[in-house]
Design a protein around this motif. Structure first.
Motif, PDB file in Angstrom:
ATOM      1  N   VAL A   1       6.511   9.916   1.245  1.00  0.00           N
ATOM      2  CA  VAL A   1       5.596   9.123   0.756  1.00  0.00           C
ATOM      3  C   VAL A   1       6.265   7.717   1.360  1.00  0.00           C
ATOM      4  CG1 VAL A   1       7.493   8.493  -1.203  1.00  0.00           C
ATOM      5  CG2 VAL A   1       5.112   7.707  -1.453  1.00  0.00           C
ATOM      6  N   TYR A   2       4.965   6.744   1.815  1.00  0.00           N
ATOM      7  CA  TYR A   2       5.315   5.566   2.244  1.00  0.00           C
ATOM      8  C   TYR A   2       5.016   4.441   1.397  1.00  0.00           C
ATOM      9  CZ  TYR A   2       4.722   8.654   6.274  1.00  0.00           C
ATOM     10  OH  TYR A   2       5.027   9.891   6.729  1.00  0.00           O
ATOM     11  N   LEU A   3       5.510   3.386   1.872  1.00  0.00           N
ATOM     12  CA  LEU A   3       5.191   1.844   1.115  1.00  0.00           C
ATOM     13  C   LEU A   3       5.162   0.773   2.417  1.00  0.00           C
ATOM     14  CD1 LEU A   3       4.736   0.521  -1.728  1.00  0.00           C
ATOM     15  CD2 LEU A   3       7.001  -0.297  -1.706  1.00  0.00           C
ATOM     16  N   GLN A   4       3.742   0.504   2.636  1.00  0.00           N
ATOM     17  CA  GLN A   4       3.600  -0.553   3.487  1.00  0.00           C
ATOM     18  C   GLN A   4       3.700  -1.857   2.655  1.00  0.00           C
ATOM     19  OE1 GLN A   4       3.391  -0.453   6.926  1.00  0.00           O
ATOM     20  NE2 GLN A   4       3.522  -2.414   6.786  1.00  0.00           N
ATOM     21  N   MET A   5       4.623  -2.770   3.162  1.00  0.00           N
ATOM     22  CA  MET A   5       4.746  -3.936   2.334  1.00  0.00           C
ATOM     23  C   MET A   5       4.517  -5.163   3.202  1.00  0.00           C
ATOM     24  SD  MET A   5       8.427  -3.115   0.389  1.00  0.00           S
ATOM     25  CE  MET A   5       9.279  -2.988   1.823  1.00  0.00           C
ATOM     26  N   ASN A   6       3.365  -5.880   2.847  1.00  0.00           N
ATOM     27  CA  ASN A   6       2.940  -7.074   3.741  1.00  0.00           C
ATOM     28  C   ASN A   6       3.199  -8.250   2.939  1.00  0.00           C
ATOM     29  OD1 ASN A   6       1.986  -5.053   5.969  1.00  0.00           O
ATOM     30  ND2 ASN A   6       0.093  -4.900   4.951  1.00  0.00           N
ATOM     31  N   SER A   7       2.899  -9.500   3.745  1.00  0.00           N
ATOM     32  CA  SER A   7       3.139 -10.645   3.168  1.00  0.00           C
ATOM     33  C   SER A   7       4.414 -10.687   2.133  1.00  0.00           C
ATOM     34  CB  SER A   7       1.694 -11.129   2.422  1.00  0.00           C
ATOM     35  OG  SER A   7       0.772 -11.021   3.002  1.00  0.00           O
ATOM     36  N   LEU A   8       5.640 -10.396   2.602  1.00  0.00           N
ATOM     37  CA  LEU A   8       6.523 -10.339   1.834  1.00  0.00           C
ATOM     38  C   LEU A   8       7.035 -11.773   1.244  1.00  0.00           C
ATOM     39  CD1 LEU A   8       8.518  -7.415   3.586  1.00  0.00           C
ATOM     40  CD2 LEU A   8       8.045  -7.487   1.048  1.00  0.00           C
ATOM     41  N   THR A  39       0.646  -1.194  -0.157  1.00  0.00           N
ATOM     42  CA  THR A  39      -0.009   0.090  -0.060  1.00  0.00           C
ATOM     43  C   THR A  39       0.875   1.115  -0.013  1.00  0.00           C
ATOM     44  OG1 THR A  39      -1.747  -1.232   1.372  1.00  0.00           O
ATOM     45  CG2 THR A  39      -1.856   1.241   1.183  1.00  0.00           C
ATOM     46  N   ILE A  40       0.620   2.106  -1.104  1.00  0.00           N
ATOM     47  CA  ILE A  40       1.245   3.418  -1.113  1.00  0.00           C
ATOM     48  C   ILE A  40       0.343   4.618  -0.328  1.00  0.00           C
ATOM     49  CG2 ILE A  40       0.918   4.088  -3.307  1.00  0.00           C
ATOM     50  CD1 ILE A  40       3.423   5.062  -3.904  1.00  0.00           C
ATOM     51  N   SER A  41       1.133   5.497   0.332  1.00  0.00           N
ATOM     52  CA  SER A  41       0.481   6.570   0.871  1.00  0.00           C
ATOM     53  C   SER A  41       1.260   7.618   0.883  1.00  0.00           C
ATOM     54  CB  SER A  41      -0.244   6.304   2.255  1.00  0.00           C
ATOM     55  OG  SER A  41       0.803   5.966   2.919  1.00  0.00           O
TER      56      SER A  41
END
Length: 121
Positions: free
Chosen positions: A78-85, A68-70
């Motif tokens: 700017v952020y990048l939330q990275m899950n289930s890598l 998810t980018i926000s």
């Protein structure tokens, strides 16, 4: 001139999460799109996600539903939330921003120095 500084990379196990941040500073009047790209060894740099000034987003098919980018316009961040890598997410992640220094200036592309993300058990 504009500087982009990334943070948040590191080593994580498969299935884990990381959050990348990128802050722009310098001669900034307005920022249009901000995005994240990545480059794995032996591969070309590819778009991961982009968010535009009006908050519309685009994602690479390989990360949809996991990343998810926000952005926080007040902080030029700017952020990048990275899950289930996954191991295939391993790469150097680069921040990109389209910035103009004044209302009459054109938008120019700027890049961060990159941050390493390694997904491995």
């Amino acid at each position: 001139q504009v500087q982009l500084v990334e943070s948040g990379g590191g080593l994580v196990q498969p299935g884990g999460s990381l959050r990348l941040s990128c802050t722009a500073s310098g001669s900034i009047f307005d920022i249009n799109a901000m995005g994240w790209y990545r480059q794995a060894p032996g591969k070309q740099r590819e778009l991961v996600a982009v968010i535009r000034n009006r908050r519309s987003t685009n994602y690479a098919d390989s990360v949809k539903g996991r990343f998810t980018i926000s952005r926080d316009n007040a902080k030029n961040t700017v952020y990048l939330q990275m899950n289930s890598l996954k191991p295939e997410d391993t790469a150097v992640y680069y921040c990109n921003a389209e910035v103009r220094a004044s209302i009459l200036a054109p938008f120019n592309d700027y890049w961060g120095q990159g941050t390493q993300v390694t997904v491995s058990s």
